[in-house]
Each structure stands twice: as C-alpha cells, then as structure tokens.
Design a protein around this motif. Structure first.
Motif, PDB file in Angstrom:
ATOM      1  N   CYS A  97      48.084   8.107 -30.424  1.00 11.65           N
ATOM      2  CA  CYS A  97      47.433   6.791 -30.461  1.00 11.65           C
ATOM      3  C   CYS A  97      48.364   5.724 -29.900  1.00 11.65           C
ATOM      4  O   CYS A  97      49.587   5.802 -30.072  1.00 11.65           O
ATOM      5  CB  CYS A  97      47.094   6.382 -31.890  1.00 11.65           C
ATOM      6  SG  CYS A  97      45.975   7.478 -32.731  1.00 11.65           S
TER       7      CYS A  97
ATOM      8  N   GLU B  45      43.628   2.765 -28.646  1.00 13.66           N
ATOM      9  CA  GLU B  45      43.143   3.991 -28.008  1.00 13.66           C
ATOM     10  C   GLU B  45      43.748   5.235 -28.636  1.00 13.66           C
ATOM     11  O   GLU B  45      44.915   5.237 -29.034  1.00 13.66           O
ATOM     12  CB  GLU B  45      43.491   3.981 -26.514  1.00 13.66           C
ATOM     13  CG  GLU B  45      42.871   5.161 -25.784  1.00 13.66           C
ATOM     14  CD  GLU B  45      43.269   5.228 -24.299  1.00 13.66           C
ATOM     15  OE1 GLU B  45      42.724   4.434 -23.533  1.00 13.66           O
ATOM     16  OE2 GLU B  45      44.110   6.078 -23.958  1.00 13.66           O
TER      17      GLU B  45
ATOM     18  N   GLN C 142      43.797   9.772 -28.306  1.00 12.54           N
ATOM     19  CA  GLN C 142      43.434  10.979 -27.574  1.00 12.54           C
ATOM     20  C   GLN C 142      43.600  12.173 -28.507  1.00 12.54           C
ATOM     21  O   GLN C 142      44.477  12.164 -29.361  1.00 12.54           O
ATOM     22  CB  GLN C 142      44.349  11.186 -26.373  1.00 12.54           C
ATOM     23  CG  GLN C 142      44.406   9.992 -25.456  1.00 12.54           C
ATOM     24  CD  GLN C 142      45.104  10.323 -24.143  1.00 12.54           C
ATOM     25  OE1 GLN C 142      45.762  11.352 -24.026  1.00 12.54           O
ATOM     26  NE2 GLN C 142      44.946   9.456 -23.163  1.00 12.54           N
TER      27      GLN C 142
ATOM     28  N   ILE D 213      42.398   3.004 -35.355  1.00 18.86           N
ATOM     29  CA  ILE D 213      42.352   4.156 -34.430  1.00 18.86           C
ATOM     30  C   ILE D 213      43.086   5.347 -35.046  1.00 18.86           C
ATOM     31  O   ILE D 213      42.719   6.504 -34.837  1.00 18.86           O
ATOM     32  CB  ILE D 213      42.908   3.794 -33.023  1.00 18.86           C
ATOM     33  CG1 ILE D 213      42.643   4.940 -32.032  1.00 18.86           C
ATOM     34  CG2 ILE D 213      44.395   3.494 -33.040  1.00 18.86           C
ATOM     35  CD1 ILE D 213      41.198   5.195 -31.736  1.00 18.86           C
TER      36      ILE D 213
ATOM     37  N   VAL E   7      38.905  10.984 -25.640  1.00 19.33           N
ATOM     38  CA  VAL E   7      39.616   9.715 -25.479  1.00 19.33           C
ATOM     39  C   VAL E   7      38.719   8.605 -26.021  1.00 19.33           C
ATOM     40  O   VAL E   7      37.583   8.444 -25.575  1.00 19.33           O
ATOM     41  CB  VAL E   7      39.952   9.441 -23.991  1.00 19.33           C
ATOM     42  CG1 VAL E   7      40.776   8.160 -23.865  1.00 19.33           C
ATOM     43  CG2 VAL E   7      40.689  10.619 -23.377  1.00 19.33           C
TER      44      VAL E   7
ATOM     45  N   ASP F 266      38.489   4.477 -27.227  1.00 20.65           N
ATOM     46  CA  ASP F 266      39.078   3.135 -27.293  1.00 20.65           C
ATOM     47  C   ASP F 266      38.200   2.286 -28.203  1.00 20.65           C
ATOM     48  O   ASP F 266      37.064   1.961 -27.857  1.00 20.65           O
ATOM     49  CB  ASP F 266      39.185   2.511 -25.895  1.00 20.65           C
ATOM     50  CG  ASP F 266      39.993   1.204 -25.945  1.00 20.65           C
ATOM     51  OD1 ASP F 266      39.781   0.412 -26.899  1.00 20.65           O
ATOM     52  OD2 ASP F 266      40.817   0.973 -25.049  1.00 20.65           O
TER      53      ASP F 266
ATOM     54  N   THR G 205      37.273  -1.472 -26.723  1.00 21.09           N
ATOM     55  CA  THR G 205      36.271  -1.588 -25.659  1.00 21.09           C
ATOM     56  C   THR G 205      35.048  -0.723 -25.957  1.00 21.09           C
ATOM     57  O   THR G 205      34.143  -0.620 -25.136  1.00 21.09           O
ATOM     58  CB  THR G 205      36.855  -1.120 -24.314  1.00 21.09           C
ATOM     59  OG1 THR G 205      37.233   0.265 -24.442  1.00 21.09           O
ATOM     60  CG2 THR G 205      38.078  -1.925 -23.918  1.00 21.09           C
TER      61      THR G 205
END
Ligand SMILES: [Zn+2]
Length: 359
Positions: A169, A173, A175, A213, A242, A244, A247
C-alpha cells in the motif's frame, strides 16, 4: 428403525454437535463456500504472518476472529505513535509500554480468541531464519513493507510449495496478488529484475498512507487465505488487483498470460534471496526515519545499560533496551538487532552502533 435411519440420526447428531462447537463462527460458516467443513479446516490450519505492522496487524485480527488453528507472527519492530493511525490492533498504552509488536499483538489476539494458538517471534525475516518458520504452515501472509523481504518470502514459497499472499500500500492505493507456486505466476514473474533500488520508488515516508486502504488490502489477503484453507482453489485467480480508494479506481490485471517458463525463480529454481546472495546487513526502515543494524553477536540486555556510560536508558524490558546516545535513540533487541532512530544513512547508523555498542 432401519440401519439407514439410524445412520441419518447419527450424522445429524454429529452435525449438531459440530454446529455447537463452532457456534461463535456461525455467521461465517453459514456462508456456503465456507460451510461447516471449511470451518473445521480453518480450525486445523496454520498461518504464517510475516510483519505485524499495518497490513499484518489487521490481517492477524481477521484471521484470529475467523478461527484459524494457529498463527505464527514474525515482526522485528516496536510500536511508535505514528503507527496508531492505521495499526488498529494497538493502543496508546502499547506505545508507552514499549514492547515489540509481535508480543503485543499476541497478547491482544489471545484476548480476542483464546482458541487460536499464537506464536510471536521477535526477529527480522532473514534468509538464515526464514526456513523453519515455513515448516508445517498452510499459507503465508505478507505483512511487510519492503520488496527485499517479499522476494525472500517468494523464494521460500517457491522452495516449499507453500502459497503466499502479497499486498502493498502507498497513499490511497493498494496492490495484491496470490502466489500458488507452480500454478500462478510468482513475484519474480512480475518483476524479473527483483526489487526496485533503494530510493527509486516512493515510500510511505514521502507519499503518506491512509488507514483505510490498509484495511481493504488486509481484508483481501485474509479472504485469499480463507479460500486456500477451505480448499476452494478455483476461487484463487492469477490476478494483480490494484485499488485506489481516493479516485475510486479498481483494476484487476490478468497475470495468467505471463510467460512463467521464463522466470528464473519459479521455473528456473534460482533462490537469490533464500541463499543469502542478495542479503544486506543494514536496512533502511520504511516510514520510520530509522536504520536497522545487526550486531555480530547477541547482546546481554541485562548488563547492557550499565556498560554504556554515555547512554540514558529510556526503556528496559524483557524484550529490548532503548538508549539515548548522541541525539539518537538506539533500540537493542535480544536477537542482536539495533534500530537506530533519527537516522536514514546506513553508514552513519553502523558507525554510531559501532562506537557505542561495539561490532
Ligand atoms: Zn516466477
């Protein structure tokens, strides 16, 4: 009563006693892909968690509440105030007490679910130590904050065939990917050249990180582990997720097409990290303004404070001693590691440790 009817009676009795035994997990096993059989598998499962900071502490809590059989937690660090924003297993009192994260987490997790056997290990994940931690575990969760350790985990996973779940992280964001050796692509398939060089990629020091996140990605990791443990192998896909949160972006990249046969690690059998070929002696700790240095021999923590006249003792307990020397804080662990706070230059940290502790 016929034999068949008696059998039915026996099996429904058995089932109801199992239901009773697992009543605290009822809302979980009512979910069909888990079921009572899956809950029993969970009870017998062993999970290795490497890193019990942000991702790791959230994952640990979810695993323990889900009812895994045992959880081995490896962490090298102690708690700091700026951890509390995202590491929701810990409290202010834990920071004041100054215990290592692994031990603090074990105490908290035991209070959450006494049925789970918790094994805290205060140590750095190095190539010399990692082998035995993989023994008799079903799956490994990555709670680390650096790619050096992840490539070491990836090597150990490919060596043993035990799957691991990666997550990382930064900012808002995250992954994640699940590596099942021999079945899905490994970390090296994705990054053939290994970890990015130090300073090449942003860290949570520079880019910051949201607690939200962390919880999303740790939840994904634990769900992947649950799929593996209950045996729903088809539910594990060769994908890099992935996400975010800022956004509202959500991507899932199909890794199934990666040419696995070209990978030196999972196809070629190369173990650069597990063999120690790519090991480093001092490590800059992400998000900590700190460097970790390893002493050649383990120190005697009981006599250490009295042997260093120039130092002020800030914390001294069964696990570590924290000293103030030359505007820096040195935290010395039983296993011979020293975390130098307020320093990001590995050479300067090593020389400070050598001056005061000898090495
Ligand atoms: Zn590979």
């Amino acid at each position: 009563m016929s034999d068949a009817a008696a059998d039915d009676g026996d099996s429904s009795q058995r089932e109801s006693s199992v239901e009773q035994r697992f009543s605290r997990y009822e809302r979980q096993w009512r979910y069909a892909p888990i079921g009572l059989a899956g809950q029993q598998r969970l009870r017998q499962s062993r999970v290795l968690l490497i890193g019990c900071g942000a991702l790791g502490s959230v994952a640990a809590e979810l695993l323990v509440r889900a009812g895994v059989g045992s959880l081995r937690i490896v962490d090298r660090d102690f708690l700091e105030w700026n951890n509390l924003q995202r590491q929701s297993l810990y409290t202010e009192e834990d920071v004041r007490r100054g215990w290592p994260k692994a031990v603090t987490a074990a105490e908290r997790l035991a209070a959450i679910n006494h049925e789970v056997s918790i094994e805290p290990i205060v140590a750095d994940a190095t190539w010399e130590r990692i082998g035995p931690w993989f023994e008799s575990v079903d799956v490994v969760i990555d709670g680390t904050d650096n790619f050096e350790t992840r490539f070491l985990i990836n090597d150990a996973s490919c060596q043993t065939g035990i799957p691991w779940v990666f997550a990382g992280c930064l900012g808002a964001e995250g992954q994640s990917m699940t590596i099942v050796p021999g079945v899905t692509p490994c970390l090296r398939c994705l990054m053939p050249d290994g970890p990015p060089a130090a300073g090449e990629s942003p860290t949570c020091d520079s880019a910051g990180i949201l607690g939200t996140i962390i919880h999303v990605m740790a939840s994904i990791q634990v769900t992947e582990a649950l799929k593996w443990i209950v045996g729903d192998r088809d539910a594990i896909q060769p994908r890099l997720s992935v996400i975010d949160l800022w956004t509202s972006g959500l991507r899932s990249l199909d890794l199934g097409k990666l040419p696995r046969e070209a990978c030196p690690t999972c196809a070629g059998g190369e173990r650069l990290w597990l063999s120690g070929e790519r090991a480093s002696q001092s490590v800059v700790l992400c998000g900590r303004n700190s460097v970790q240095v390893s002493l050649p021999t383990a120190p005697d923590l009981d006599t250490l404070p009295s042997r260093i006249a120039s130092a002020r003792v800030l914390v001294s307990n069964a696990f570590l001693v924290r000293l103030r020397v030359e505007d820096h804080e040195l935290t010395v662990f039983r296993d011979g590691r020293v975390i130098v706070s307020g320093e990001t230059d590995p050479a300067a940290a090593r020389s400070l440790v050598a001056r005061h502790l000898g090495m």
